[in-house]
Motif scaffolding. Structure first.
Motif, PDB file in Angstrom:
ATOM      1  N   ASP A   1       8.701  46.803  76.925  1.00  0.00           N
ATOM      2  CA  ASP A   1       9.625  47.501  77.828  1.00  0.00           C
ATOM      3  C   ASP A   1      10.043  48.851  77.267  1.00  0.00           C
ATOM      4  N   ARG A   2      10.323  48.885  75.965  1.00  0.00           N
ATOM      5  CA  ARG A   2      10.759  50.148  75.352  1.00  0.00           C
ATOM      6  C   ARG A   2       9.652  51.204  75.412  1.00  0.00           C
ATOM      7  N   THR A   3       8.423  50.784  75.162  1.00  0.00           N
ATOM      8  CA  THR A   3       7.301  51.737  75.166  1.00  0.00           C
ATOM      9  C   THR A   3       7.059  52.289  76.562  1.00  0.00           C
ATOM     10  N   TRP A   4       7.033  51.396  77.571  1.00  0.00           N
ATOM     11  CA  TRP A   4       6.760  51.870  78.924  1.00  0.00           C
ATOM     12  C   TRP A   4       7.933  52.660  79.502  1.00  0.00           C
ATOM     13  N   ALA A   5       9.135  52.371  79.041  1.00  0.00           N
ATOM     14  CA  ALA A   5      10.271  53.199  79.462  1.00  0.00           C
ATOM     15  C   ALA A   5      10.105  54.628  78.944  1.00  0.00           C
ATOM     16  N   ALA A   6       9.610  54.757  77.704  1.00  0.00           N
ATOM     17  CA  ALA A   6       9.369  56.094  77.144  1.00  0.00           C
ATOM     18  C   ALA A   6       8.255  56.802  77.902  1.00  0.00           C
TER      19      ALA A   6
ATOM     20  N   ASP B   1       7.104  60.409  72.031  1.00  0.00           N
ATOM     21  CA  ASP B   1       6.854  60.140  70.613  1.00  0.00           C
ATOM     22  C   ASP B   1       7.523  58.799  70.320  1.00  0.00           C
ATOM     23  N   VAL B   2       6.729  57.752  70.225  1.00  0.00           N
ATOM     24  CA  VAL B   2       7.287  56.409  70.130  1.00  0.00           C
ATOM     25  C   VAL B   2       6.519  55.609  69.085  1.00  0.00           C
ATOM     26  N   GLU B   3       7.212  54.662  68.473  1.00  0.00           N
ATOM     27  CA  GLU B   3       6.602  53.782  67.486  1.00  0.00           C
ATOM     28  C   GLU B   3       6.592  52.366  68.043  1.00  0.00           C
ATOM     29  N   TYR B   4       5.458  51.688  67.902  1.00  0.00           N
ATOM     30  CA  TYR B   4       5.334  50.321  68.388  1.00  0.00           C
ATOM     31  C   TYR B   4       4.294  49.579  67.561  1.00  0.00           C
ATOM     32  N   ARG B   5       4.196  48.279  67.839  1.00  0.00           N
ATOM     33  CA  ARG B   5       3.262  47.423  67.124  1.00  0.00           C
ATOM     34  C   ARG B   5       2.100  47.029  68.026  1.00  0.00           C
TER      35      ARG B   5
ATOM     36  N   ARG C   1       1.950  59.622  69.949  1.00  0.00           N
ATOM     37  CA  ARG C   1       2.440  60.852  70.567  1.00  0.00           C
ATOM     38  C   ARG C   1       1.488  61.236  71.686  1.00  0.00           C
ATOM     39  N   GLY C   2       2.014  61.800  72.767  1.00  0.00           N
ATOM     40  CA  GLY C   2       1.165  62.143  73.904  1.00  0.00           C
ATOM     41  C   GLY C   2       1.757  63.242  74.758  1.00  0.00           C
TER      42      GLY C   2
ATOM     43  N   ALA D   1       1.784  69.617  92.700  1.00  0.00           N
ATOM     44  CA  ALA D   1       2.878  68.914  93.377  1.00  0.00           C
ATOM     45  C   ALA D   1       3.809  68.218  92.394  1.00  0.00           C
ATOM     46  N   GLY D   2       3.545  68.367  91.089  1.00  0.00           N
ATOM     47  CA  GLY D   2       4.400  67.733  90.092  1.00  0.00           C
ATOM     48  C   GLY D   2       4.047  66.284  89.821  1.00  0.00           C
ATOM     49  N   LYS D   3       2.878  65.837  90.276  1.00  0.00           N
ATOM     50  CA  LYS D   3       2.461  64.454  90.066  1.00  0.00           C
ATOM     51  C   LYS D   3       1.562  64.372  88.842  1.00  0.00           C
ATOM     52  N   PRO D   4       1.866  63.495  87.872  1.00  0.00           N
ATOM     53  CA  PRO D   4       1.015  63.395  86.679  1.00  0.00           C
ATOM     54  C   PRO D   4      -0.307  62.723  87.018  1.00  0.00           C
ATOM     55  N   PHE D   5      -1.400  63.266  86.507  1.00  0.00           N
ATOM     56  CA  PHE D   5      -2.704  62.664  86.767  1.00  0.00           C
ATOM     57  C   PHE D   5      -3.472  62.367  85.480  1.00  0.00           C
ATOM     58  N   ARG D   6      -2.956  62.826  84.354  1.00  0.00           N
ATOM     59  CA  ARG D   6      -3.682  62.583  83.105  1.00  0.00           C
ATOM     60  C   ARG D   6      -2.689  62.668  81.953  1.00  0.00           C
ATOM     61  N   MET D   7      -2.945  61.847  80.923  1.00  0.00           N
ATOM     62  CA  MET D   7      -2.106  61.875  79.737  1.00  0.00           C
ATOM     63  C   MET D   7      -2.985  61.553  78.534  1.00  0.00           C
ATOM     64  N   ALA D   8      -2.846  62.354  77.483  1.00  0.00           N
ATOM     65  CA  ALA D   8      -3.663  62.169  76.284  1.00  0.00           C
ATOM     66  C   ALA D   8      -2.772  62.303  75.060  1.00  0.00           C
ATOM     67  N   GLY D   9      -3.241  61.732  73.949  1.00  0.00           N
ATOM     68  CA  GLY D   9      -2.449  61.814  72.737  1.00  0.00           C
ATOM     69  C   GLY D   9      -3.165  61.198  71.549  1.00  0.00           C
ATOM     70  N   SER D  10      -2.387  60.952  70.491  1.00  0.00           N
ATOM     71  CA  SER D  10      -2.948  60.453  69.230  1.00  0.00           C
ATOM     72  C   SER D  10      -2.206  59.198  68.795  1.00  0.00           C
ATOM     73  N   LEU D  11      -2.867  58.431  67.936  1.00  0.00           N
ATOM     74  CA  LEU D  11      -2.317  57.190  67.415  1.00  0.00           C
ATOM     75  C   LEU D  11      -2.435  57.220  65.897  1.00  0.00           C
ATOM     76  N   THR D  12      -1.289  57.085  65.201  1.00  0.00           N
ATOM     77  CA  THR D  12      -1.246  57.168  63.738  1.00  0.00           C
ATOM     78  C   THR D  12      -0.787  55.830  63.172  1.00  0.00           C
ATOM     79  N   ASP D  13      -1.501  55.364  62.141  1.00  0.00           N
ATOM     80  CA  ASP D  13      -1.136  54.109  61.484  1.00  0.00           C
ATOM     81  C   ASP D  13       0.033  54.386  60.538  1.00  0.00           C
TER      82      ASP D  13
END
Length: 756
Positions: free
Chosen positions: A449-454, A466-470, A484-485, A492-504
Motif C-alpha cells: 500500500d505504501r509503495t503504490w500510494a507513492a 523515491d521509495v524503499e521497499y522489500r 527511484r522513477g 492532456a496531463g495523462k501519464p503514459f510511461r514511467m521509468a527508473g532505477s532499482l538499487t540494492d
C-alpha cells in the motif's frame, strides 16, 4: 286475300325476321324449359343446330344442371307474375367448350292449346365482357404498380393541384397518411420548401404536357428538407385534365454529389496543402500533376520536375527495387505499396523519402495512373541514427551500472526489466513475466500500500518518486531496495510511461536496523537507569525529609523551647532578653524552613489527599507566594496513576511552576488538568516574557539548568509527549500529554518528549 292467308303471310315474315336476325339469338321454351324454337343466330352463338337443340333443355346444351334448374324457376315466375325478366347477364358454355356471356330478356307469349310459351332474346356480349375483364386486369395491374412502386406516385388535378390519389410511399416519405393528403394540394399541405421551384415545374408542364426529371425542394411534415426529382404527364380522367406524376427522392443522391464535390475540394486542398509531396503519374504521360511540396523535396521548379522521370530522380542503388515494385503494380499483383528509398535532389544530395503508392485501374484492370505520396524523412533518419547511437550508449551504461533499470508502459501494464534486475532478484532473464503484476508478486505485502500510494502521488500530483521497499528473491528471502522513477505525461496531463532505477540497499538497511536497535537498547537502558535514579532520588528525598523532620526539626524545636524557658526566667538583663528573643526568632525561621524543605522533598499531601488536590494546593501555594494570578481547572485523575507515577506528574508540575515563577516575569497564568478516554493533558501557560526555543531547546544547545531536563526525563518515563510553545515577548505554554495505556510503565523506545 283471306284472313288466314294474311295471317300465314305475317307468320312467314315474322319467322324470317326472327330466323335471320344476325346479332340477336331468339329461342322459345315451354313451361318445363324444353326448347321449342332456335333461330340461326342461336346456332351461330351457341354452336348447336336447331334440330339438335329443339326438344332439349339448356342444361344439356349450354348450362350446368344447377343453372338449368334456375332457368326453369325463372320461367315459372314469369308465368305466375306475367312480368318479363331482363335484361340479365348469363354465363354459358359454347359447344366447343369456350365460355361466353349474353344479355337476355325473357317474356311469355300465348301458345297453342292454352300452353304457355316463353321467348328468350339474347345479345352476345362475350367480347364486351372480355374487354371489361382486360380493362379490370389492366386497372388492377396499374393499381398494384401504383401502390407497390418504390417511387412517389400520385394523380392530381391540373387546375387545383389537389391530390386525387397517392401511393403509400409518397405519403410515408412526407410524414402523412394517404387520406390526409387526398383532396389537398402541396401548398395546403405545406410541403413546398421553395414554392418558386414548384411554380416553374407547373409552367413547364402546362406548356409541354410533360416534364422529365425536374428537381423541386420540399420538406416533410416534420420539417426535414428533401430534394425530389419529378417526372409528370397530363392525362384525361373522367373528362378532366389530371397530372400523373412519378417522383423520386434524390436527397441522398444530392448529398452524395455534394459530398463528392466537397471531397474533391478537400482532395485539392490536401493535394496543395504541402504536408507531404504528392504526384500523379500516368504510364504513357509521366508526371501529370504535382504539388509544391514535392517540388521542394526535389528542388526543381514545377515545369522542370514534370519533365523528369522516376528513373532520373531515384538513387541508382534503389532503382532496381523501385522498378520491380512498379512492374508488380502494373501487372495487377499489388494495388498499394509502401517503400523507403533514396531520391536525388537537384543539387545532388541524397533525400531519404517514404513513398506510398496507389494504382488506379480501368474496368479491364489496366493501370490508368499512379498516385504517390512522398514524405521527406531525412530528418527522421538522422534522428533514428542518433537514437541508435544513444541507445547503444545507454545499453553500455546500463550494463556497466550496479543499478537495475525498469520501464513501465502504464496503459498496457508491460514493464521492461533490465538483466541487472534479474541478477538482483537472483533470477534468470525471462524468469518473470514483464508485467506489472510480476512486480506486485515480488513486493512485500507490508510495503504494497505504501509503495503504490507513492506511485499514485507521483502520477497524479507529480510528487518525486523515491521509495524503499522489500522484494522477494528467487530463494524466497526478502531484500531491501531503493526505487527511484520519473513519469512522462501527454499533452492532456495523462501519464503514459514511467521509468527508473532499482538499487540494492539491503546491507545498508541491515546496518541501519542494527544501529537503530542498538540506539533503542541504549535508550531503554538510559530510561531504566533514569527511572531507577529518579526512584532513588525520591527515596533519598524521603529519607532526607524524614531526617530533617525527625532530627534537625526536633533539635530546632528543643532549642526554641529552651530559649522560651530562658526568657521565662525573671531578672534577665535587657540585653540578654534581646539576644534570646533574636535567637528564638532565628530558631523559629529555621524550623519553618526545615519543614518547608521536608514538605517539598516529600509531598505528603499526595499520599493523604490524592494527586488532583495536591496539584491544586501546589498551584494555590505558588499563587499566594508570588504576585502571579492563576486560573485553575482540574479534573480528577486520582484513579489513573499509581503512587510513583503520581509523584512524577507532581514533580513535573512543581518544576514547571518553579521555572514560571523564577523566569517568566508573568502577571497572570493558568493551570489546566484534563482527561479523556485516551490521555491526560496538563497545560501550564503564562503571559510572561517567553524565550527563544531555538537557543534553549534546539539541537546542539547546552542546557544550563536541570529544570527542563528533569521534566523531559519524567515525561519520557511516563510515555508521554511534551509540547512547548513560546517566543520572545509571547509568553510560554507547556502542555504535557500522557497516553493512559502508557502511564503505568516505562515508555517504548520510540516515544518522544519535547516537541519544538
Amino acid at each position: 286475300m283471306s284472313v288466314e292467308e294474311r295471317l300465314r303471310a305475317c307468320e312467314r315474315r315474322f319467322t324470317a325476321i326472327v330466323q335471320h336476325t344476325p346479332n340477336v339469338t331468339i329461342q322459345g321454351y315451354d313451361l318445363e324449359g324444353h326448347i321449342v324454337f332456335w333461330n340461326e343466330a342461336s346456332e351461330h352463338v351457341f354452336g348447336w343446330r336447331a334440330e339438335e337443340a329443339i326438344g332439349k333443355k339448356l342444361e344439356s346444351l349450354i348450362f350446368t344442371q344447377e343453372e338449368g334448374v334456375q332457368f326453369v324457376a325463372m320461367l315459372q315466375k314469369i308465368q305466375q307474375t306475367k312480368t318479363p325478366i331482363g335484361p340479365l347477364e348469363f354465363r354459358f358454355n359454347r359447344r366447343n367448350g369456350e365460355e361466353g356471356w349474353c344479355l337476355s330478356t325473357v317474356f311469355e307469349i300465348p301458345g297453342e292449346a292454352t300452353q304457355p310459351c316463353f321467348i328468350c332474346m339474347d345479345v352476345d356480349i362475350t367480347e364486351l365482357k372480355l374487354a371489361e375483364k382486360a380493362l379490370r386486369a389492366s386497372e388492377e395491374l396499374f393499381s398494384k404498380a401504383f401502390c407497390a412502386s418504390p417511387d412517389l406516385m400520385s394523380v392530381s388535378d391540373l387546375e387545383t393541384g389537389r391530390y386525387i390519389e397517392v401511393n403509400d410511399v409518397h405519403a410515408r416519405l412526407l410524414g402523412f397518411r394517404r387520406h390526409e393528403m387526398i383532396g389537398k394540394s402541396p401548398t395546403e399541405l405545406g410541403i413546398l420548401d421553395n414554392p418558386p421551384d414548384y411554380e416553374a415545374y407547373a409552367r413547364e408542364l402546362r406548356a409541354t404536357g410533360r416534364v422529365r426529371d425536374f428537381e423541386v425542394r420540399a420538406r416533410t411534415r416534420q420539417g426535414k428538407p428533401l430534394t425530389v426529382s419529378i417526372s409528370a404527364e397530363l392525362v384525361q380522367l373522367g373528362g378532366r385534365t389530371c397530372v400523373l406524376r412519378v417522383s423520386r427522392d434524390v436527397t441522398a443522391r444530392k448529398a452524395a454529389e455534394e459530398a463528392l464535390r466537397a471531397s474533391e475540394q478537400r482532395f485539392r486542398g490536401y493535394f496543395e496543402m504541402g504536408l507531404v509531396g504528392m504526384a500523379i503519374a500516368c504510364p504513357d504521360e509521366g508526371l501529370v500533376l504535382l504539388n509544391d511540396r514535392i517540388c521542394e523535396i526535389f528542388g526543381y521548379p514545377r515545369a522542370e520536375l514534370a519533365s523528369r522521370t522516376w528513373t532520373e530522380l531515384t538513387r541508382p542503388g534503389d532503382l532496381a527495387n523501385d522498378t520491380a515494385m512498379f512492374r508488380r503494380a502494373a501487372a495487377g499483383e499489388v494495388d498499394d505499396y509502401e517503400v523507403e528509398k533514396q531520391l536525388v535532389h537537384k543539387d545532388g544530395r541524397i533525400v531519404h523519402a517514404r513513398i506510398i503508392g496507389k494504382t488506379l485501374r480501368d474496368r479491364e484492370g489496366h493501370v490508368q495512373c499512379l498516385v504517390a505520396m512522398v514524405q521527406d524523412i531525412t530528418a527522421r533518419k538522422k534522428a533514428e541514427d542518433a537514437l541508435r547511437r544513444s541507445e547503444e550508449r545507454f545499453d553500455l551504461a546500463v550494463r556497466g551500472s550496479n543499478d537495475g533499470i525498469w520501464d513501465w508502459k502504464i496503459a498496457t501494464g508491460e514493464v521492461y526489466f533490465s538483466p541487472r534486475i534479474h541478477e538482483l532478484l537472483h533470477c534468470l532473464p525471462g524468469g518473470s513475466p514483464h508485467r506489472v503484476e510480476s512486480f506486485n508478486a515480488h513486493l512485500h505485502p507490508e510495503d504494497h500500500d505504501r509503495t503504490w500510494a507513492a506511485i499514485r502521488s507521483h502520477l497524479d500530483d507529480r510528487v518525486p518518486f523515491d521509495v524503499e521497499y522489500r522484494l522477494r528473491t528467487k530463494d524466497g528471502q526478502y531484500r531491501w531496495f531503493r526505487c527511484r522513477g520519473q513519469a512522462v505525461w501527454d499533452d492532456a496531463g495523462k501519464p503514459f510511461r514511467m521509468a527508473g532505477s532499482l538499487t540494492d540497499i539491503h546491507d545498508r538497511k541491515m546496518d541501519e536496523e542494527s544501529l537503530r536497535q542498538a540506539q533503542a537498547d541504549a535508550l531503554l537502558a538510559r530510561q531504566e537507569f533514569t527511572q531507577r535514579l529518579i526512584s532513588a532520588q525520591e527515596q533519598e528525598r524521603k529519607r532526607i525529609a524524614g531526617e530533617l523532620h525527625d532530627s534537625l526539626g526536633q533539635d530546632l524545636s528543643l532549642i526554641k523551647n529552651r530559649i522560651q524557658l530562658a526568657l521565662a526566667c525573671n531578672g534577665l538583663p535587657p540585653a540578654v532578653v534581646n539576644h534570646l528573643e533574636a535567637a528564638s526568632k532565628i530558631a523559629t525561621d529555621s524550623l519553618n524552613e526545615v519543614r518547608n524543605l521536608a514538605h517539598h522533598l516529600r509531598p505528603l499531601p499526595i499520599e493523604q489527599s490524592g494527586l488532583t488536590d495536591s496539584l491544586e494546593t501546589l498551584v494555590q501555594e505558588v499563587s499566594e507566594s508570588s504576585a502571579i494570578h492563576f486560573d485553575r481547572q482540574f479534573e480528577n485523575v486520582d484513579d489513573l496513576f499509581p503512587g510513583e507515577q503520581a509523584t512524577m506528574l507532581y514533580r513535573i508540575a512543581q518544576e514547571a511552576l518553579n521555572n514560571l515563577v523564577k523566569h517568566s516575569q508573568a502577571t497572570a497564568a493558568s493551570a489546566t488538568l484534563q482527561r479523556d478516554l485516551h490521555c491526560v493533558r496538563l497545560r501550564i501557560e503564562d503571559n510572561g516574557r517567553g524565550f527563544d526555543k531555538g537557543s534553549v531547546l534546539g539541537p546542539g544547545t547546552t542546557r544550563t539548568g536541570i529544570g527542563l531536563t528533569s521534566i523531559d526525563e519524567r515525561v519520557r518515563m511516563l510515555g508521554g509527549s511534551l509540547e512547548i510553545r513560546t517566543g520572545p515577548g509571547q509568553g510560554t505554554s507547556l502542555q504535557l500529554e500522557i497516553p493512559l495505556h502508557e502511564a503505568a510503565g516505562v515508555a517504548p523506545a520510540n516515544s518522544h518528549a519535547i516537541d519544538i
